[in-house]
Design a protein around this motif. Structure first.
Motif, PDB file in Angstrom:
ATOM      1  N   VAL A 143     -42.300   9.881 -55.724  1.00  0.00           N
ATOM      2  CA  VAL A 143     -41.261   9.211 -56.505  1.00  0.00           C
ATOM      3  C   VAL A 143     -40.421   8.356 -55.561  1.00  0.00           C
ATOM      4  O   VAL A 143     -39.947   8.826 -54.525  1.00  0.00           O
ATOM      5  CB  VAL A 143     -40.361  10.241 -57.218  1.00  0.00           C
ATOM      6  CG1 VAL A 143     -39.216   9.543 -57.952  1.00  0.00           C
ATOM      7  CG2 VAL A 143     -41.170  11.085 -58.191  1.00  0.00           C
ATOM      8  N   GLN A 144     -40.243   7.094 -55.926  1.00  0.00           N
ATOM      9  CA  GLN A 144     -39.428   6.187 -55.129  1.00  0.00           C
ATOM     10  C   GLN A 144     -37.984   6.130 -55.602  1.00  0.00           C
ATOM     11  O   GLN A 144     -37.087   5.799 -54.832  1.00  0.00           O
ATOM     12  CB  GLN A 144     -40.023   4.773 -55.180  1.00  0.00           C
ATOM     13  CG  GLN A 144     -41.453   4.693 -54.687  1.00  0.00           C
ATOM     14  CD  GLN A 144     -41.579   5.062 -53.216  1.00  0.00           C
ATOM     15  OE1 GLN A 144     -40.955   4.443 -52.363  1.00  0.00           O
ATOM     16  NE2 GLN A 144     -42.376   6.063 -52.922  1.00  0.00           N
ATOM     17  N   LYS A 145     -37.764   6.466 -56.882  1.00  0.00           N
ATOM     18  CA  LYS A 145     -36.410   6.411 -57.440  1.00  0.00           C
ATOM     19  C   LYS A 145     -36.315   7.294 -58.672  1.00  0.00           C
ATOM     20  O   LYS A 145     -37.243   7.329 -59.492  1.00  0.00           O
ATOM     21  CB  LYS A 145     -36.055   4.963 -57.829  1.00  0.00           C
ATOM     22  CG  LYS A 145     -34.747   4.793 -58.608  1.00  0.00           C
ATOM     23  CD  LYS A 145     -34.545   3.335 -59.011  1.00  0.00           C
ATOM     24  CE  LYS A 145     -33.383   3.165 -59.989  1.00  0.00           C
ATOM     25  NZ  LYS A 145     -32.074   3.559 -59.421  1.00  0.00           N
ATOM     26  N   TYR A 146     -35.223   8.024 -58.777  1.00  0.00           N
ATOM     27  CA  TYR A 146     -34.912   8.754 -60.000  1.00  0.00           C
ATOM     28  C   TYR A 146     -33.865   7.953 -60.769  1.00  0.00           C
ATOM     29  O   TYR A 146     -32.760   7.717 -60.276  1.00  0.00           O
ATOM     30  CB  TYR A 146     -34.378  10.150 -59.684  1.00  0.00           C
ATOM     31  CG  TYR A 146     -35.431  11.102 -59.172  1.00  0.00           C
ATOM     32  CD1 TYR A 146     -36.471  11.529 -60.002  1.00  0.00           C
ATOM     33  CD2 TYR A 146     -35.394  11.579 -57.864  1.00  0.00           C
ATOM     34  CE1 TYR A 146     -37.446  12.402 -59.549  1.00  0.00           C
ATOM     35  CE2 TYR A 146     -36.367  12.458 -57.395  1.00  0.00           C
ATOM     36  CZ  TYR A 146     -37.380  12.865 -58.242  1.00  0.00           C
ATOM     37  OH  TYR A 146     -38.346  13.731 -57.784  1.00  0.00           O
ATOM     38  N   TYR A 147     -34.230   7.534 -61.974  1.00  0.00           N
ATOM     39  CA  TYR A 147     -33.315   6.758 -62.800  1.00  0.00           C
ATOM     40  C   TYR A 147     -32.321   7.685 -63.488  1.00  0.00           C
ATOM     41  O   TYR A 147     -32.696   8.742 -64.012  1.00  0.00           O
ATOM     42  CB  TYR A 147     -34.085   5.965 -63.856  1.00  0.00           C
ATOM     43  CG  TYR A 147     -34.819   4.765 -63.311  1.00  0.00           C
ATOM     44  CD1 TYR A 147     -34.376   3.470 -63.577  1.00  0.00           C
ATOM     45  CD2 TYR A 147     -35.952   4.908 -62.514  1.00  0.00           C
ATOM     46  CE1 TYR A 147     -35.041   2.360 -63.076  1.00  0.00           C
ATOM     47  CE2 TYR A 147     -36.638   3.807 -62.004  1.00  0.00           C
ATOM     48  CZ  TYR A 147     -36.174   2.544 -62.290  1.00  0.00           C
ATOM     49  OH  TYR A 147     -36.834   1.447 -61.787  1.00  0.00           O
ATOM     50  N   GLY A 151     -39.926   6.515 -69.539  1.00  0.00           N
ATOM     51  CA  GLY A 151     -39.641   7.834 -68.997  1.00  0.00           C
ATOM     52  C   GLY A 151     -39.748   7.868 -67.487  1.00  0.00           C
ATOM     53  O   GLY A 151     -40.323   6.975 -66.866  1.00  0.00           O
ATOM     54  N   GLN A 152     -39.215   8.917 -66.904  1.00  0.00           N
ATOM     55  CA  GLN A 152     -39.219   9.079 -65.455  1.00  0.00           C
ATOM     56  C   GLN A 152     -40.561   9.617 -64.965  1.00  0.00           C
ATOM     57  O   GLN A 152     -41.065  10.612 -65.476  1.00  0.00           O
ATOM     58  CB  GLN A 152     -38.112  10.055 -65.043  1.00  0.00           C
ATOM     59  CG  GLN A 152     -38.094  10.440 -63.566  1.00  0.00           C
ATOM     60  CD  GLN A 152     -37.714   9.275 -62.665  1.00  0.00           C
ATOM     61  OE1 GLN A 152     -36.687   8.638 -62.873  1.00  0.00           O
ATOM     62  NE2 GLN A 152     -38.530   9.013 -61.649  1.00  0.00           N
ATOM     63  N   TYR A 153     -41.141   8.967 -63.970  1.00  0.00           N
ATOM     64  CA  TYR A 153     -42.332   9.498 -63.305  1.00  0.00           C
ATOM     65  C   TYR A 153     -41.931  10.702 -62.466  1.00  0.00           C
ATOM     66  O   TYR A 153     -40.951  10.666 -61.720  1.00  0.00           O
ATOM     67  CB  TYR A 153     -42.975   8.438 -62.413  1.00  0.00           C
ATOM     68  CG  TYR A 153     -44.010   8.999 -61.454  1.00  0.00           C
ATOM     69  CD1 TYR A 153     -45.215   9.509 -61.929  1.00  0.00           C
ATOM     70  CD2 TYR A 153     -43.773   9.030 -60.081  1.00  0.00           C
ATOM     71  CE1 TYR A 153     -46.170  10.037 -61.061  1.00  0.00           C
ATOM     72  CE2 TYR A 153     -44.714   9.554 -59.201  1.00  0.00           C
ATOM     73  CZ  TYR A 153     -45.911  10.055 -59.695  1.00  0.00           C
ATOM     74  OH  TYR A 153     -46.847  10.584 -58.826  1.00  0.00           O
ATOM     75  N   ILE A 182     -43.985   3.075 -70.468  1.00  0.00           N
ATOM     76  CA  ILE A 182     -43.849   2.737 -69.058  1.00  0.00           C
ATOM     77  C   ILE A 182     -43.220   3.925 -68.342  1.00  0.00           C
ATOM     78  O   ILE A 182     -42.244   4.506 -68.827  1.00  0.00           O
ATOM     79  CB  ILE A 182     -42.956   1.499 -68.842  1.00  0.00           C
ATOM     80  CG1 ILE A 182     -43.428   0.322 -69.696  1.00  0.00           C
ATOM     81  CG2 ILE A 182     -42.915   1.108 -67.361  1.00  0.00           C
ATOM     82  CD1 ILE A 182     -42.494  -0.883 -69.649  1.00  0.00           C
ATOM     83  N   MET A 183     -43.797   4.309 -67.196  1.00  0.00           N
ATOM     84  CA  MET A 183     -43.191   5.348 -66.369  1.00  0.00           C
ATOM     85  C   MET A 183     -42.408   4.673 -65.248  1.00  0.00           C
ATOM     86  O   MET A 183     -42.850   3.695 -64.650  1.00  0.00           O
ATOM     87  CB  MET A 183     -44.252   6.290 -65.806  1.00  0.00           C
ATOM     88  CG  MET A 183     -45.328   5.612 -65.028  1.00  0.00           C
ATOM     89  SD  MET A 183     -46.582   6.767 -64.470  1.00  0.00           S
ATOM     90  CE  MET A 183     -47.738   5.597 -63.732  1.00  0.00           C
ATOM     91  N   LEU A 184     -41.221   5.191 -64.998  1.00  0.00           N
ATOM     92  CA  LEU A 184     -40.308   4.583 -64.044  1.00  0.00           C
ATOM     93  C   LEU A 184     -40.204   5.418 -62.772  1.00  0.00           C
ATOM     94  O   LEU A 184     -40.281   6.645 -62.832  1.00  0.00           O
ATOM     95  CB  LEU A 184     -38.917   4.436 -64.660  1.00  0.00           C
ATOM     96  CG  LEU A 184     -38.662   3.271 -65.614  1.00  0.00           C
ATOM     97  CD1 LEU A 184     -39.623   3.294 -66.798  1.00  0.00           C
ATOM     98  CD2 LEU A 184     -37.229   3.303 -66.115  1.00  0.00           C
TER      99      LEU A 184
END
Length: 288
Positions: free
Chosen positions: A247-251, A235-237, A206-208
Motif C-alpha cells: 500500500v502506497q497510501k491510506y485514504y 475502496g481502499q486497497y 477502482i481500488m485506491l
C-alpha cells in the motif's frame, strides 16, 4: 506511480469491529456444503463477516484457479480446472436457501476458454432467475473476455440486471498491478455492453492506494463515465500478503467523501466510496 516502500501502518479507521449476532456460520456452512466458491473467502474480503451475518455473499464461478496473476489479488494463480457443469444450479440452490433477492456472481479469469466462461455465466444467470421466486435481481462481475464481443453478447443476452467489470486502477499502473489486462480494452467493454443493450446498467470499481494521484483518479472516473459506466465504487486497497503490492497510501474517510463528490460532479448518479467499499459490497443498495 508505484515504487517499493516499507509497509506503512494501518490508520485507525481501518480497524473494523466484527458485527454481533447474525448467521455467519450458517452461511459459511451452506456454501461449503454446496461445494461453492465465494470471492469473499478467496479474496480475503474485510467485509466477509458482516456480509455473511446478513445472509449475503458473492458467488465465484468457473473454479478457484485464475489464469492471470495480478499483483494485488489474493485469488490463486494456477492451472485452470475443467468446468463444473452442475455449478450454475448449485449457485441457484444456495441463493434460494439463503432467500436472496439480489444475487452477485463473479468469477476467476479463464483465458483458457474460448468464450472466457461467458456461457457458464449465462447458464448461472438463467438458473438463478428460473429457480428463485419473485423476480430476483442478478449482478454479474465479469472479466474482460480478452475483448471478445461475442462472449460479451452471450452474457448480456442472458438478461442480468447489472453488468459489472472492475477497471481496478489508473492506466499508468496497469503494467505494475495487472500486466495481463488492458485499460482501453476494459473501457471498450463498457461501450460494447451499451451497444448491445443500451438500457443495461453498467458498473465498475477502482481500488485506491497503489500510488495514483487525485488527478489520475479523476481522469479514470471521467473515462469510465464517457464509456457508459453508470455505477461506481471506490475502496481502499489492502495488501493481502507480503508477496503482493504494498500500500502506497491510506485514504482518509474525508478524502473518500471528496472523491465521491467529484464522481457525482462528473455525472455518476450511484456512487459508493469508503475505506471498506468493495465492488459487490451492499450491491443491492446501489441498484435500487
Amino acid at each position: 506511480m508505484y515504487s517499493e516502500t516499507k509497509q506503512i501502518r494501518k490508520p485507525s479507521w481501518l480497524k473494523k469491529k466484527l458485527p454481533r449476532g447474525g448467521d455467519y456460520q450458517r452461511v459459511r456452512n451452506l456454501i461449503s456444503k454446496a461445494g461453492l466458491n465465494t470471492v469473499c473467502q478467496e479474496a480475503n474480503c474485510p467485509n466477509m463477516f458482516e456480509c455473511y451475518s446478513k445472509d449475503t455473499s458473492t458467488f465465484m464461478i468457473l473454479g478457484s484457479n485464475c489464469t492471470r496473476n495480478c499483483r494485488f489479488c489474493n485469488i490463486g494463480f494456477a492451472p485452470a480446472l475443467p468446468l463444473d457443469q452442475d455449478e450454475p444450479m448449485r449457485v441457484a440452490k444456495a441463493a434460494l436457501d439463503l432467500n436472496l433477492k439480489y444475487v452477485v456472481v463473479t468469477s476467476v479469469t479463464r483465458d483458457d476458454l474460448e468464450d472466457g466462461g461467458a456461457a457458464h455465466f449465462a447458464n448461472t444467470i438463467k438458473a438463478i432467475k428460473n429457480t428463485l421466486p419473485n423476480n430476483p435481481k442478478v449482478e454479474v462481475l465479469i472479466p474482460d473476455f480478452q475483448g471478445n464481443i461475442e462472449a460479451l453478447k452471450i452474457v448480456v443476452s442472458a438478461n442480468p440486471d447489472v453488468v459489472n467489470h472492475n477497471i481496478e486502477t489508473i492506466p499508468s499502473l496497469y503494467s505494475t498491478a495487472r500486466p495481463e489486462a488492458n485499460y482501453q480494452q476494459s473501457l471498450d467493454l463498457f461501450k460494447n455492453v451499451k451497444a448491445i443493450k443500451a438500457s443495461m446498467p453498467v458498473k465498475s470499481g477502482i481500488m485506491l492506494g497503489l500510488g495514483e494521484t487525485f488527478e489520475e483518479l479523476e481522469q479514470t472516473m471521467e473515462d469510465l463515465f464517457k464509456a457508459g459506466c453508470d455505477i461506481l465504487t471506490l475502496g481502499q486497497y489492502l495488501q493481502p500478503t507480503k508477496a503482493h503490492l504494498a500500500v502506497q497510501k491510506y485514504y482518509s474517510p474525508e478524502e473518500f467523501k471528496q472523491l465521491e463528490k467529484k464522481a457525482r460532479q462528473i455525472g455518476f448518479k450511484k456512487v459508493a466510496a469508503g475505506p471498506f467499499v468493495r465492488s459487490s459490497y451492499n450491491a443491492q443498495d446501489l441498484f435500487y
